[in-house]
Design a protein around this motif. Structure first.
Motif, PDB file in Angstrom:
ATOM      1  N   THR A  31     -40.260 -19.024  38.676  1.00  0.00           N
ATOM      2  CA  THR A  31     -39.703 -17.844  38.014  1.00  0.00           C
ATOM      3  C   THR A  31     -39.870 -16.585  38.868  1.00  0.00           C
ATOM      4  OG1 THR A  31     -41.784 -17.462  36.828  1.00  0.00           O
ATOM      5  CG2 THR A  31     -40.129 -18.825  35.739  1.00  0.00           C
ATOM      6  N   ILE A  32     -40.965 -16.515  39.625  1.00  0.00           N
ATOM      7  CA  ILE A  32     -41.193 -15.359  40.494  1.00  0.00           C
ATOM      8  C   ILE A  32     -40.315 -15.449  41.746  1.00  0.00           C
ATOM      9  CG2 ILE A  32     -42.924 -14.163  41.900  1.00  0.00           C
ATOM     10  CD1 ILE A  32     -45.010 -14.901  39.865  1.00  0.00           C
ATOM     11  N   TRP A  33     -40.078 -16.678  42.221  1.00  0.00           N
ATOM     12  CA  TRP A  33     -39.239 -16.878  43.405  1.00  0.00           C
ATOM     13  C   TRP A  33     -37.753 -16.715  43.087  1.00  0.00           C
ATOM     14  CZ3 TRP A  33     -39.578 -16.842  48.437  1.00  0.00           C
ATOM     15  CH2 TRP A  33     -38.579 -17.442  49.210  1.00  0.00           C
ATOM     16  N   GLU A  34     -37.399 -16.765  41.816  1.00  0.00           N
ATOM     17  CA  GLU A  34     -35.992 -16.755  41.414  1.00  0.00           C
ATOM     18  C   GLU A  34     -35.205 -15.554  41.965  1.00  0.00           C
ATOM     19  OE1 GLU A  34     -32.805 -18.664  39.420  1.00  0.00           O
ATOM     20  OE2 GLU A  34     -34.876 -19.317  39.704  1.00  0.00           O
ATOM     21  N   PRO A  35     -35.711 -14.295  41.888  1.00  0.00           N
ATOM     22  CA  PRO A  35     -34.948 -13.166  42.438  1.00  0.00           C
ATOM     23  C   PRO A  35     -34.688 -13.276  43.937  1.00  0.00           C
ATOM     24  CG  PRO A  35     -36.656 -12.391  40.951  1.00  0.00           C
ATOM     25  CD  PRO A  35     -36.920 -13.845  41.184  1.00  0.00           C
ATOM     26  N   VAL A  36     -35.652 -13.816  44.686  1.00  0.00           N
ATOM     27  CA  VAL A  36     -35.450 -13.997  46.124  1.00  0.00           C
ATOM     28  C   VAL A  36     -34.316 -14.989  46.368  1.00  0.00           C
ATOM     29  CG1 VAL A  36     -36.534 -14.692  48.291  1.00  0.00           C
ATOM     30  CG2 VAL A  36     -37.888 -13.493  46.559  1.00  0.00           C
ATOM     31  N   LYS A  37     -34.346 -16.081  45.622  1.00  0.00           N
ATOM     32  CA  LYS A  37     -33.283 -17.081  45.769  1.00  0.00           C
ATOM     33  C   LYS A  37     -31.935 -16.494  45.363  1.00  0.00           C
ATOM     34  CE  LYS A  37     -32.716 -20.273  42.683  1.00  0.00           C
ATOM     35  NZ  LYS A  37     -32.914 -21.437  41.789  1.00  0.00           N
ATOM     36  N   ASN A  38     -31.925 -15.717  44.290  1.00  0.00           N
ATOM     37  CA  ASN A  38     -30.673 -15.096  43.856  1.00  0.00           C
ATOM     38  C   ASN A  38     -30.104 -14.178  44.930  1.00  0.00           C
ATOM     39  OD1 ASN A  38     -30.740 -16.347  41.360  1.00  0.00           O
ATOM     40  ND2 ASN A  38     -31.710 -14.626  40.325  1.00  0.00           N
ATOM     41  N   SER A  39     -30.960 -13.333  45.510  1.00  0.00           N
ATOM     42  CA  SER A  39     -30.489 -12.399  46.534  1.00  0.00           C
ATOM     43  C   SER A  39     -29.923 -13.142  47.730  1.00  0.00           C
ATOM     44  CB  SER A  39     -31.631 -11.481  46.981  1.00  0.00           C
ATOM     45  OG  SER A  39     -31.869 -10.469  46.041  1.00  0.00           O
ATOM     46  N   LEU A  40     -30.637 -14.158  48.197  1.00  0.00           N
ATOM     47  CA  LEU A  40     -30.171 -14.912  49.364  1.00  0.00           C
ATOM     48  C   LEU A  40     -28.857 -15.627  49.065  1.00  0.00           C
ATOM     49  CD1 LEU A  40     -33.541 -16.440  50.620  1.00  0.00           C
ATOM     50  CD2 LEU A  40     -32.239 -14.578  51.657  1.00  0.00           C
ATOM     51  N   TRP A  41     -28.770 -16.216  47.895  1.00  0.00           N
ATOM     52  CA  TRP A  41     -27.578 -16.987  47.536  1.00  0.00           C
ATOM     53  C   TRP A  41     -26.376 -16.064  47.361  1.00  0.00           C
ATOM     54  CZ3 TRP A  41     -25.104 -21.011  48.240  1.00  0.00           C
ATOM     55  CH2 TRP A  41     -24.230 -21.599  47.322  1.00  0.00           C
ATOM     56  N   MET A  42     -26.555 -14.956  46.628  1.00  0.00           N
ATOM     57  CA  MET A  42     -25.430 -14.050  46.388  1.00  0.00           C
ATOM     58  C   MET A  42     -25.003 -13.338  47.670  1.00  0.00           C
ATOM     59  SD  MET A  42     -26.192 -12.433  42.592  1.00  0.00           S
ATOM     60  CE  MET A  42     -27.778 -11.738  43.050  1.00  0.00           C
ATOM     61  N   ALA A  43     -25.971 -12.922  48.486  1.00  0.00           N
ATOM     62  CA  ALA A  43     -25.624 -12.278  49.757  1.00  0.00           C
ATOM     63  C   ALA A  43     -24.892 -13.236  50.679  1.00  0.00           C
ATOM     64  CB  ALA A  43     -26.886 -11.741  50.432  1.00  0.00           C
ATOM     65  N   THR A  44     -25.300 -14.511  50.664  1.00  0.00           N
ATOM     66  CA  THR A  44     -24.637 -15.507  51.511  1.00  0.00           C
ATOM     67  C   THR A  44     -23.196 -15.730  51.067  1.00  0.00           C
ATOM     68  OG1 THR A  44     -26.743 -16.620  51.961  1.00  0.00           O
ATOM     69  CG2 THR A  44     -24.727 -17.888  52.331  1.00  0.00           C
ATOM     70  N   ILE A  45     -22.986 -15.875  49.763  1.00  0.00           N
ATOM     71  CA  ILE A  45     -21.621 -16.070  49.246  1.00  0.00           C
ATOM     72  C   ILE A  45     -20.738 -14.890  49.630  1.00  0.00           C
ATOM     73  CG2 ILE A  45     -20.228 -16.218  47.150  1.00  0.00           C
ATOM     74  CD1 ILE A  45     -22.562 -17.704  45.839  1.00  0.00           C
ATOM     75  N   ALA A  46     -21.229 -13.678  49.389  1.00  0.00           N
ATOM     76  CA  ALA A  46     -20.442 -12.472  49.691  1.00  0.00           C
ATOM     77  C   ALA A  46     -20.160 -12.357  51.183  1.00  0.00           C
ATOM     78  CB  ALA A  46     -21.180 -11.233  49.188  1.00  0.00           C
ATOM     79  N   THR A  47     -21.166 -12.686  52.001  1.00  0.00           N
ATOM     80  CA  THR A  47     -21.013 -12.525  53.443  1.00  0.00           C
ATOM     81  C   THR A  47     -20.057 -13.552  54.032  1.00  0.00           C
ATOM     82  OG1 THR A  47     -23.267 -11.650  53.545  1.00  0.00           O
ATOM     83  CG2 THR A  47     -22.271 -12.332  55.612  1.00  0.00           C
ATOM     84  N   VAL A  48     -20.086 -14.773  53.540  1.00  0.00           N
ATOM     85  CA  VAL A  48     -19.120 -15.781  54.008  1.00  0.00           C
ATOM     86  C   VAL A  48     -17.694 -15.322  53.689  1.00  0.00           C
ATOM     87  CG1 VAL A  48     -18.272 -18.128  53.626  1.00  0.00           C
ATOM     88  CG2 VAL A  48     -20.713 -17.724  53.901  1.00  0.00           C
ATOM     89  N   CYS A  49     -17.505 -14.783  52.500  1.00  0.00           N
ATOM     90  CA  CYS A  49     -16.179 -14.257  52.137  1.00  0.00           C
ATOM     91  C   CYS A  49     -15.811 -13.061  53.011  1.00  0.00           C
ATOM     92  CB  CYS A  49     -16.160 -13.860  50.664  1.00  0.00           C
ATOM     93  SG  CYS A  49     -16.339 -15.247  49.515  1.00  0.00           S
TER      94      CYS A  49
END
Length: 576
Positions: free
Chosen positions: A363-381
């Motif tokens: 649960t504490i790691w969740e925001p880090v994973k969210n940031s990495l995942w969302m930034a990666t999706i946006a950056t690939v686009c």
């Protein structure tokens, strides 16, 4: 050029022509720009004409500019006032540093010049947080001075307008420093030497020769600082709670459910930002000079006077300490376990519990994973879209190219607060542009916001690379029978990859540290690191908040290092 077959129908030959290929490539670009840039902007403008009871008119604007409600006009004036002062103070710091580290040679110059861009690795929220811990009313430095000199009260603390300007200057002078440094290194020293030989003094040479050549860099730095300051949220929110600025007023209106007034405020903020952009472009047009010589590298004068030399070294060391303090403060506080620093003036217990929790607790790691995942999706686009748009703008001719270029730059001209509100108004109901889905309140709204906001970063850096590629290379490959995609993949793409990746990595860095648009669009399930830092601060869990901040800093620093090492880019690209 592709070979056309005279034996085939004219329609077939047209479909195989370069013109048809251009419009085939243009279709997805227009769809994205219309769906996610133009339509949301017009949607916000349209909503601003409605009141809560559904009446159509100028009621919201009358309320905004009305004398009986000075709150909104006060917020507008404060935003412009803070932004103009931020530009002035950032220029007063960044421009002299650029001259010192790029015009003079002294021991440690290269190291100090690199250290001068360190504030860029601090996301906006983390920068404000570090200054609160350092210089706030209960900050480490005021408390240390109070104890050292046995004072009854702390000798100083930051807050209000002065605190906002201090944080803005620290985090934004880098824009001036980098743009001016790049220009100084490209100025031919012979121009200034010729002016000196003709009898001009230093003041005349600066204002008549050097300053005109610096105008594009100064305009670029001013625009970046002004637009970033107009969208500033974390500094006014955390350092001056009662000080009204327009970005905060939009946030409060949205939180209170007054979306119509939030729309009107967003429109006003957009007009101010775009007006400043047009004014600075006009000013640049009056004083835009270019050097026609090629292959000239900057010249640094060796400082021979020992007093001046070691004064500059001392200045560099002091500057390094000042720049490092916010980073070191965050690192030290990240080692403070939860519940161990309450009434004490200074933390007394240090361990790695916060980092262990980040790695072990899902649960504490969740925001880090969210940031990495969302930034990666946006950056690939951003990578794919920026590549396609840049190729069309630089290498293809079509009707409406200037309009496409303006739409591409619009997300950067608009503050992040406005971009977020535009997406809220556009996608809080089902729309064909979202395939009949409601995006607000879903995971996908934040990656979409990051993608839209950072389109200009990738397009501008790729444009610069494409403009260096001779058109004859592509034409030669096509004349030898190569298909367009093969030519693009084997000839064009490898040549522009460094510029494309530079902008892409910068887009990723900015997305990882994004806070302003995130605070308006996030949900509990997709909250990024910046939002979790704010949540931890609200719960007075300073150690855990600092640990999240360290993860952000390390990630951003690593990406910027890769960008600089392999693609020759140290930070933000001028968007002019």
């Amino acid at each position: 050029m592709p070979q056309l077959d005279p034996g085939r129908p004219p329609v077939w030959n047209y479909l195989c022509s370069d013109r048809a290929l251009t419009y085939v490539l243009l279709l997805p670009v227009l769809y994205v720009l219309v769906a996610f840039v133009l339509y949301p902007s017009f949607k916000t403008l349209w909503e601003s004409f409605f009141t809560k009871d559904g009446a159509f008119g100028l009621t919201n604007y009358a309320h905004f500019f009305g004398a009986e409600t000075g709150t909104y006009l006060e917020a507008l004036w404060n935003s412009v006032y803070i932004s103009v002062l931020s530009v002035i103070f950032s220029a007063c710091v960044g421009v002299p540093l650029a001259f010192i580290f790029n015009r003079y040679q002294f021991p440690g110059r290269s190291f100090f010049a690199t250290a001068a861009i360190m504030p860029i690795v601090l996301p906006s929220l983390v920068g404000v947080m570090s200054f609160m811990f350092l210089y706030g009313e209960t900050g480490l430095i005021p408390s240390a001075l109070k104890d050292l000199f046995h004072l009854d009260n702390v000798p100083f603390s930051i807050g209000g307008v002065s605190g906002i300007l201090l944080v803005h200057t620290y985090t934004m002078y880098v824009y001036f420093y980098m743009t001016v440094s790049a220009t100084i290194n490209n100025i031919d020293p012979a121009l200034e030497e010729a002016a000196y030989n003709l009898g001009a003094n230093r003041v005349t040479v600066f204002f008549k020769v050097t300053l005109p050549l610096l105008t594009p860099a100064l305009v670029a730095g001013s625009l970046l600082v002004f637009m970033t300051s107009m969208a500033s949220f974390s500094a006014p929110f955390m350092l001056a709670g009662g000080y009204r600025v327009l970005s905060l007023q939009i946030y409060f209106a949205k939180m209170n459910g007054d979306l119509e007034m939030a729309a009107a405020q967003s429109v006003v903020l957009s007009v101010i930002s775009i007006s400043f952009l047009l004014f600075m472009r006009w000013y640049q047009g009056l004083r835009d000079y270019q050097v026609t010589t090629k292959g000239v590298s900057g010249h640094r004068s060796e400082v021979s006077n020992p007093w001046l030399k070691w004064s500059l070294v001392t200045f560099g060391i002091v500057l390094l300490v000042v720049l490092l303090l916010p980073h070191l403060t965050i690192i030290v506080l990240s080692l403070v376990p939860e519940g161990t620093w309450t009434w004490q003036t200074y933390p007394t217990v240090f361990n790695f519990d916060n980092y262990r929790s980040l790695m072990e607790d899902p649960t504490i790691w969740e925001p880090v994973k969210n940031s990495l995942w969302m930034a990666t999706i946006a950056t690939v686009c951003n990578f794919l879209f920026g590549l396609l748009v840049s190729y069309l703008l630089v290498k293809r001719k079509f009707v409406g190219k200037n309009a496409v270029d303006i739409l591409v730059m619009l997300p950067w001209a608009l503050p992040a607060t406005v971009v977020a509100m535009n997406l809220i108004f556009a996608f809080n109901t089902k729309t064909p542009f979202a395939l009949g889905n409601v995006l607000v309140g879903t995971f996908w709204i934040l990656p979409l916001a990051y993608f839209v906001r950072h389109i200009p970063l990738v397009v501008r850096s790729t444009n610069a690379a494409l403009e260096q590629v001779d058109d004859s290379l592509e034409e030669a490959a096509r004349n030898l029978g190569a298909k367009w995609f093969y030519t693009f993949r084997r000839v064009i793409f490898p040549l522009i990859l460094p510029g494309l990746m530079a902008g892409t990595l910068l887009a990723f860095v900015t997305a990882v540290g994004e806070f302003v648009s995130s605070v308006l669009l996030y949900t509990i399930s997709n909250r990024p690191i910046s939002i979790e830092i704010m949540n931890q601060l609200r719960m007075s869990n300073l150690g855990q908040a600092s640990a999240y901040a360290v993860y952000q800093i390390v990630l951003i620093a690593a990406v910027l290092f890769i960008s600089n090492k392999f693609f020759g880019v140290k930070g933000e690209q001028p968007l002019l």
